[in-house]
Design a protein around this motif. Structure first.
Motif, PDB file in Angstrom:
ATOM      1  N   MET A  42       0.828  -1.217   0.000  1.00 34.90           N
ATOM      2  CA  MET A  42       0.000   0.000   0.000  1.00 34.90           C
ATOM      3  C   MET A  42       0.861   1.265   0.000  1.00 34.90           C
ATOM      4  SD  MET A  42      -3.070  -1.013  -0.262  1.00 34.90           S
ATOM      5  CE  MET A  42      -4.063   0.427   0.105  1.00 34.90           C
ATOM      6  N   VAL A  43       1.980   1.225   0.702  1.00 34.05           N
ATOM      7  CA  VAL A  43       2.843   2.404   0.718  1.00 34.05           C
ATOM      8  C   VAL A  43       3.674   2.436  -0.564  1.00 34.05           C
ATOM      9  CG1 VAL A  43       4.452   3.768   2.076  1.00 34.05           C
ATOM     10  CG2 VAL A  43       2.810   2.283   3.241  1.00 34.05           C
ATOM     11  N   GLY A  44       4.079   1.270  -1.043  1.00 33.19           N
ATOM     12  CA  GLY A  44       4.783   1.202  -2.325  1.00 33.19           C
ATOM     13  C   GLY A  44       3.984   1.853  -3.445  1.00 33.19           C
ATOM     14  N   HIS A  45       2.676   1.671  -3.434  1.00 34.83           N
ATOM     15  CA  HIS A  45       1.832   2.259  -4.487  1.00 34.83           C
ATOM     16  C   HIS A  45       1.801   3.789  -4.442  1.00 34.83           C
ATOM     17  CE1 HIS A  45       0.036  -1.185  -6.422  1.00 34.83           C
ATOM     18  NE2 HIS A  45      -0.452  -1.679  -5.298  1.00 34.83           N
ATOM     19  N   THR A  46       2.179   4.370  -3.309  1.00 32.33           N
ATOM     20  CA  THR A  46       2.183   5.844  -3.266  1.00 32.33           C
ATOM     21  C   THR A  46       3.418   6.399  -3.968  1.00 32.33           C
ATOM     22  OG1 THR A  46       3.433   6.047  -1.182  1.00 32.33           O
ATOM     23  CG2 THR A  46       1.019   5.841  -1.000  1.00 32.33           C
ATOM     24  N   GLY A  47       4.432   5.556  -4.198  1.00 29.89           N
ATOM     25  CA  GLY A  47       5.651   6.023  -4.852  1.00 29.89           C
ATOM     26  C   GLY A  47       6.559   6.824  -3.932  1.00 29.89           C
ATOM     27  N   ASP A  48       6.256   6.838  -2.650  1.00 30.34           N
ATOM     28  CA  ASP A  48       7.064   7.595  -1.681  1.00 30.34           C
ATOM     29  C   ASP A  48       8.119   6.641  -1.122  1.00 30.34           C
ATOM     30  OD1 ASP A  48       8.051   8.709   0.690  1.00 30.34           O
ATOM     31  OD2 ASP A  48       6.181   9.786   1.104  1.00 30.34           O
ATOM     32  N   ILE A  49       9.345   6.821  -1.564  1.00 26.14           N
ATOM     33  CA  ILE A  49      10.399   5.849  -1.253  1.00 26.14           C
ATOM     34  C   ILE A  49      10.716   5.832   0.244  1.00 26.14           C
ATOM     35  CG2 ILE A  49      12.863   5.354  -1.615  1.00 26.14           C
ATOM     36  CD1 ILE A  49      12.457   5.988  -4.540  1.00 26.14           C
ATOM     37  N   GLU A  50      10.853   7.017   0.832  1.00 27.98           N
ATOM     38  CA  GLU A  50      11.168   7.061   2.272  1.00 27.98           C
ATOM     39  C   GLU A  50      10.091   6.373   3.100  1.00 27.98           C
ATOM     40  OE1 GLU A  50      12.081  10.922   4.184  1.00 27.98           O
ATOM     41  OE2 GLU A  50      13.214  11.226   2.312  1.00 27.98           O
ATOM     42  N   ALA A  51       8.848   6.668   2.776  1.00 31.73           N
ATOM     43  CA  ALA A  51       7.749   6.066   3.539  1.00 31.73           C
ATOM     44  C   ALA A  51       7.699   4.557   3.312  1.00 31.73           C
ATOM     45  CB  ALA A  51       6.418   6.700   3.127  1.00 31.73           C
ATOM     46  N   THR A  52       8.046   4.125   2.113  1.00 35.11           N
ATOM     47  CA  THR A  52       8.011   2.687   1.831  1.00 35.11           C
ATOM     48  C   THR A  52       9.068   1.953   2.653  1.00 35.11           C
ATOM     49  OG1 THR A  52       7.198   3.196  -0.380  1.00 35.11           O
ATOM     50  CG2 THR A  52       7.971   0.966  -0.030  1.00 35.11           C
ATOM     51  N   VAL A  53      10.200   2.620   2.887  1.00 31.79           N
ATOM     52  CA  VAL A  53      11.228   2.017   3.743  1.00 31.79           C
ATOM     53  C   VAL A  53      10.667   1.827   5.163  1.00 31.79           C
ATOM     54  CG1 VAL A  53      13.488   2.430   4.802  1.00 31.79           C
ATOM     55  CG2 VAL A  53      13.143   2.894   2.354  1.00 31.79           C
ATOM     56  N   VAL A  54       9.970   2.833   5.655  1.00 37.29           N
ATOM     57  CA  VAL A  54       9.359   2.720   6.991  1.00 37.29           C
ATOM     58  C   VAL A  54       8.325   1.583   6.998  1.00 37.29           C
ATOM     59  CG1 VAL A  54       7.997   3.941   8.753  1.00 37.29           C
ATOM     60  CG2 VAL A  54       9.699   5.189   7.391  1.00 37.29           C
ATOM     61  N   ALA A  55       7.588   1.492   5.909  1.00 35.87           N
ATOM     62  CA  ALA A  55       6.548   0.460   5.798  1.00 35.87           C
ATOM     63  C   ALA A  55       7.155  -0.939   5.870  1.00 35.87           C
ATOM     64  CB  ALA A  55       5.802   0.624   4.468  1.00 35.87           C
ATOM     65  N   CYS A  56       8.263  -1.131   5.171  1.00 34.36           N
ATOM     66  CA  CYS A  56       8.892  -2.467   5.138  1.00 34.36           C
ATOM     67  C   CYS A  56       9.408  -2.841   6.528  1.00 34.36           C
ATOM     68  CB  CYS A  56      10.036  -2.500   4.125  1.00 34.36           C
ATOM     69  SG  CYS A  56       9.452  -2.279   2.437  1.00 34.36           S
ATOM     70  N   LYS A  57       9.951  -1.867   7.213  1.00 31.00           N
ATOM     71  CA  LYS A  57      10.448  -2.131   8.578  1.00 31.00           C
ATOM     72  C   LYS A  57       9.295  -2.541   9.483  1.00 31.00           C
ATOM     73  CE  LYS A  57      13.387   0.003  12.111  1.00 31.00           C
ATOM     74  NZ  LYS A  57      12.669   0.493  13.279  1.00 31.00           N
ATOM     75  N   ALA A  58       8.175  -1.834   9.356  1.00 30.77           N
ATOM     76  CA  ALA A  58       7.004  -2.148  10.208  1.00 30.77           C
ATOM     77  C   ALA A  58       6.495  -3.559   9.917  1.00 30.77           C
ATOM     78  CB  ALA A  58       5.897  -1.125   9.943  1.00 30.77           C
ATOM     79  N   ALA A  59       6.484  -3.935   8.642  1.00 33.19           N
ATOM     80  CA  ALA A  59       6.015  -5.285   8.302  1.00 33.19           C
ATOM     81  C   ALA A  59       6.961  -6.323   8.876  1.00 33.19           C
ATOM     82  CB  ALA A  59       5.901  -5.429   6.785  1.00 33.19           C
ATOM     83  N   ASP A  60       8.260  -6.035   8.805  1.00 25.29           N
ATOM     84  CA  ASP A  60       9.253  -6.985   9.337  1.00 25.29           C
ATOM     85  C   ASP A  60       9.060  -7.176  10.845  1.00 25.29           C
ATOM     86  OD1 ASP A  60      11.919  -8.407   8.539  1.00 25.29           O
ATOM     87  OD2 ASP A  60      12.376  -7.381  10.421  1.00 25.29           O
ATOM     88  N   GLU A  61       8.771  -6.079  11.534  1.00 22.79           N
ATOM     89  CA  GLU A  61       8.539  -6.189  12.986  1.00 22.79           C
ATOM     90  C   GLU A  61       7.303  -7.035  13.283  1.00 22.79           C
ATOM     91  OE1 GLU A  61      10.689  -1.927  13.989  1.00 22.79           O
ATOM     92  OE2 GLU A  61       8.497  -2.043  14.067  1.00 22.79           O
ATOM     93  N   ALA A  62       6.311  -6.889  12.436  1.00 22.77           N
ATOM     94  CA  ALA A  62       5.093  -7.691  12.621  1.00 22.77           C
ATOM     95  C   ALA A  62       5.389  -9.176  12.413  1.00 22.77           C
ATOM     96  CB  ALA A  62       4.012  -7.219  11.655  1.00 22.77           C
ATOM     97  N   VAL A  63       6.210  -9.473  11.411  1.00 26.01           N
ATOM     98  CA  VAL A  63       6.588 -10.876  11.176  1.00 26.01           C
ATOM     99  C   VAL A  63       7.285 -11.425  12.419  1.00 26.01           C
ATOM    100  CG1 VAL A  63       7.960 -12.461   9.758  1.00 26.01           C
ATOM    101  CG2 VAL A  63       6.804 -10.526   8.683  1.00 26.01           C
ATOM    102  N   LYS A  64       8.143 -10.609  12.997  1.00 27.10           N
ATOM    103  CA  LYS A  64       8.874 -11.071  14.189  1.00 27.10           C
ATOM    104  C   LYS A  64       7.910 -11.436  15.318  1.00 27.10           C
ATOM    105  CE  LYS A  64      12.566  -9.963  17.485  1.00 27.10           C
ATOM    106  NZ  LYS A  64      12.164 -11.082  18.268  1.00 27.10           N
ATOM    107  N   MET A  65       6.928 -10.577  15.532  1.00 27.41           N
ATOM    108  CA  MET A  65       5.982 -10.845  16.628  1.00 27.41           C
ATOM    109  C   MET A  65       5.248 -12.178  16.388  1.00 27.41           C
ATOM    110  SD  MET A  65       2.917  -8.451  18.100  1.00 27.41           S
ATOM    111  CE  MET A  65       3.974  -7.158  18.647  1.00 27.41           C
ATOM    112  N   ILE A  66       4.909 -12.430  15.164  1.00 27.70           N
ATOM    113  CA  ILE A  66       4.175 -13.671  14.848  1.00 27.70           C
ATOM    114  C   ILE A  66       5.097 -14.884  14.999  1.00 27.70           C
ATOM    115  CG2 ILE A  66       2.978 -14.908  12.982  1.00 27.70           C
ATOM    116  CD1 ILE A  66       2.036 -12.019  12.050  1.00 27.70           C
ATOM    117  N   ILE A  67       6.325 -14.756  14.531  1.00 24.18           N
ATOM    118  CA  ILE A  67       7.278 -15.871  14.659  1.00 24.18           C
ATOM    119  C   ILE A  67       7.579 -16.150  16.131  1.00 24.18           C
ATOM    120  CG2 ILE A  67       9.671 -16.535  14.226  1.00 24.18           C
ATOM    121  CD1 ILE A  67       9.451 -15.457  11.466  1.00 24.18           C
TER     122      ILE A  67
END
Ligand SMILES: O=C(O)[C@H](O)COP(=O)(O)O
Ligand SMILES: [Mn+2]
Ligand SMILES: [Mn+2]
Length: 559
Positions: free
Chosen positions: A431-456
């Motif tokens: 969803m953030v990738g579709h905005t084309g905002d590179i800085e925000a997409t980096v933040v988005a990827c980090k947040a997703a990675d943290e979520a994966v960690k919590m689930i693992i």
């Protein structure tokens, strides 16, 4: 398979136990690509996903997520959520909407079908309205299909045609709307020369006008209704080309967010409101972003916004968008029949399931996952939880979205030990990738990675298994490239931002304390794709997959 011998019962896997909790994570729009500064997944801190990749070469691999591997017409077609989740959940590759429409147009069958005959009844006295996404993205619709439909409809007797255009800039480059409108309006001019009264009537940017999904924001549909049906909008122009060019320049909006507009005649009167006796076709083949408009066009009883007028029309979808609701009731092409999905099998075999995402992707892990079917198979065995998305914002301003909330709900579901499968979609990188905002997409990827960690981590605590994958690429490449892979520049020397999905493969990782010793990825399915994941997951639940499923990606070797 004759129905008499059919059984939902799955054979036991000869080696793998039942009853393990599986945390099944789909990172939306998370592909694998070479590291560089436009690869937001590479730039972001993603220690969890990095460790899955580095730690266990036999438990991490890539799978194909685009083109024919997911039922799209060609290898030039990028993956998308619909086809990706369909493949993940159904375990087989079905010819998808884009391909079915191509076939129906090429063979002429579209014009012989019930749906077309139904709308044709209006051609003598009424106007034919075509409403949909105007681009060659191939995710929701395709311009070449629209042009063929225009040609076919006029040959079949449509005398007055109005096209209502939704500009893209999400599945294609921002700014490309201008070229698409030009192509369309040239074709409309050709039709006029042949005596068909054909023109653009209204439009707007897809994310602001008409193409909301999963009931996130009915205001988006209302703006579309007002422009397309009522002929009312804040901006008025004499042509679609003028509208798109001037709105981009004067409001600064990009293609995705152009405000609604109507085309008016020399007296300032809208050229194409929808009135009694008209026919309407929504030209998108993909369902999610057309269902809401389809409800407004079809339902007599409707309370989501004030329609002001509810014209008596003949309405058909390019496809039927919801097989459960039978919506719309008329359609030009029959949708793929995706039956016997892994979710349905697993429920019949005692697997308790929890599925969760936030609104913007909730239907992806439920509706698309289950073969375009709404709701649970068996509410006693399944719980589907939707976390409300923020609405009315572009997600680059809130790149963490609801990743933490989704992960917390998944964690709680895992720790409750009530479920065997806890399935989530984490929307951020897409969803953030579709905005084309590179800085925000980096933040988005980090947040997703943290979520994966919590689930693992939760999976570790209950002795379970994790399966982490993605539905298609997006955030791993944010720039348009030439054939050699070098970033392309626009006429001002700026890089051309890529807001769309990609052709990249996606990771698939398995692990966790519950994974039986000796389980590893086979080496003999090198071209495995998303459709191979279902059999893989069924094995990890302790079952053999049905024989017509794409093969499993795992084997069990004796240690
Ligand atoms: O609808 C959208 O947002 C894009 O066209 C495709 O994105 P999705 O396939 O990830 O939903
Ligand atoms: Mn997706
Ligand atoms: Mn997407």
């Amino acid at each position: 398979m004759g129905t008499s011998e059919f059984s939902w019962k799955l054979a036991d896997h000869p080696k793998l136990p039942k009853g393990k909790t599986i945390g099944l994570v789909v990172l939306d729009g998370w592909g694998e690509a070479n590291p560089d500064k436009y690869n937001c997944i590479h730039v972001a801190e993603t220690p969890t996903m990095d460790s899955l990749k580095k730690g266990a070469p036999e438990k991490w691999r890539l799978v194909r997520a685009h083109g024919t591997a997911v039922g799209l017409p060609s290898e030039d077609d990028m993956g998308n959520s619909e086809v990706g989740h369909n493949a993940l959940g159904a375990g087989r590759i079905f010819a998808q909407g884009a391909k079915l429409v191509d076939y129906a147009l090429a063979s002429g069958k579209m014009f012989e079908g019930e749906g077309f005959k139904y709308i044709k009844e209006s051609f003598d006295a009424g106007t034919l309205h075509l409403i949909g996404l105007l681009s060659d993205g191939g995710v929701h619709s395709r311009l070449d299909q629209l042009l063929l439909l225009l040609k076919g409809a006029s040959e079949q007797g449509a005398k007055r045609i109005r096209v209502h255009i939704l500009t893209d800039g999400r599945d294609v480059l921002d700014g490309s709307s201008v070229g698409f409108v030009e192509t369309l309006e040239n074709e409309l001019a050709n039709l006029r020369e042949k005596g068909v009264d054909a023109q653009t009537a209204s439009g707007g940017g897809r994310m602001y006008v008409t193409m909301d999904r999963y009931e996130n924001d009915w205001g988006v549909i209302k703006r579309g209704w007002d422009a397309h049906v009522l002929g009312e909008a804040p901006y008025k122009f004499r042509s679609g080309l003028e509208a798109v060019k001037r709105l981009r320049e004067e409001t600064g909006a990009n293609d995705q967010y152009l405000p609604p507009f109507v085309i008016v005649d020399e007296n300032g009167k809208p050229v194409g409101p929808v009135v009694d006796g008209d026919a309407v076709v929504t030209i998108n083949f993909r369902a999610d972003r057309m269902v809401m408009l389809a409800k407004a066009l079809e339902y007599e009883n409707f309370d989501k916004f004030d329609r002001v007028r509810f014209p008596k029309i003949r309405y058909a979808g390019m496809l039927q968008y919801d097989g459960e609701l039978l919506l719309p009731s008329h359609y030009l092409v029959a949708p793929p029949e995706i039956e016997r999905t892994s979710g349905e099998y697993l429920v019949h075999n005692g697997v308790r399931t929890f599925a969760c995402s936030e609104t913007v992707k909730f239907g992806h892990v439920t509706f698309f996952w289950n073969g375009n079917r709404s709701g649970c198979f068996n509410p006693e065995m399944e719980e589907y939880l939707e976390i409300p998305s923020d609405s009315g914002i572009t997600f680059n301003v809130q790149p963490k979205m609801k990743a933490l909330e989704i992960a917390e709900k998944a964690r709680d579901a895992i720790l409750s030990r009530k479920f065997h499968q806890v399935r989530v979609n984490l929307p951020n990188s897409d969803m953030v990738g579709h905005t084309g905002d590179i800085e925000a997409t980096v933040v988005a990827c980090k947040a997703a990675d943290e979520a994966v960690k919590m689930i693992i981590d939760a999976i570790e605590q209950v002795g379970g298994i994790y399966v982490v994958t993605a539905d298609h690429g997006n955030a791993e490449d944010m720039v348009k490239r030439n054939k050699k892979g070098a970033p392309l520049l626009d006429k001002d020397g700026n890089i051309q931002i890529l807001t769309s999905h990609t052709l990249q493969p996606v990771p698939l990782a398995i692990g966790g304390p519950g994974l039986a010793p000796g389980v590893r990825f086979r080496k003999d399915v090198p071209n495995g794709g998303l459709a191979n994941v279902a059999a893989t997951v069924m094995n990890l639940h302790g079952f053999e997959a049905p024989s017509d499923y794409e093969p499993t990606l795992v084997e069990v070797v004796d240690n």
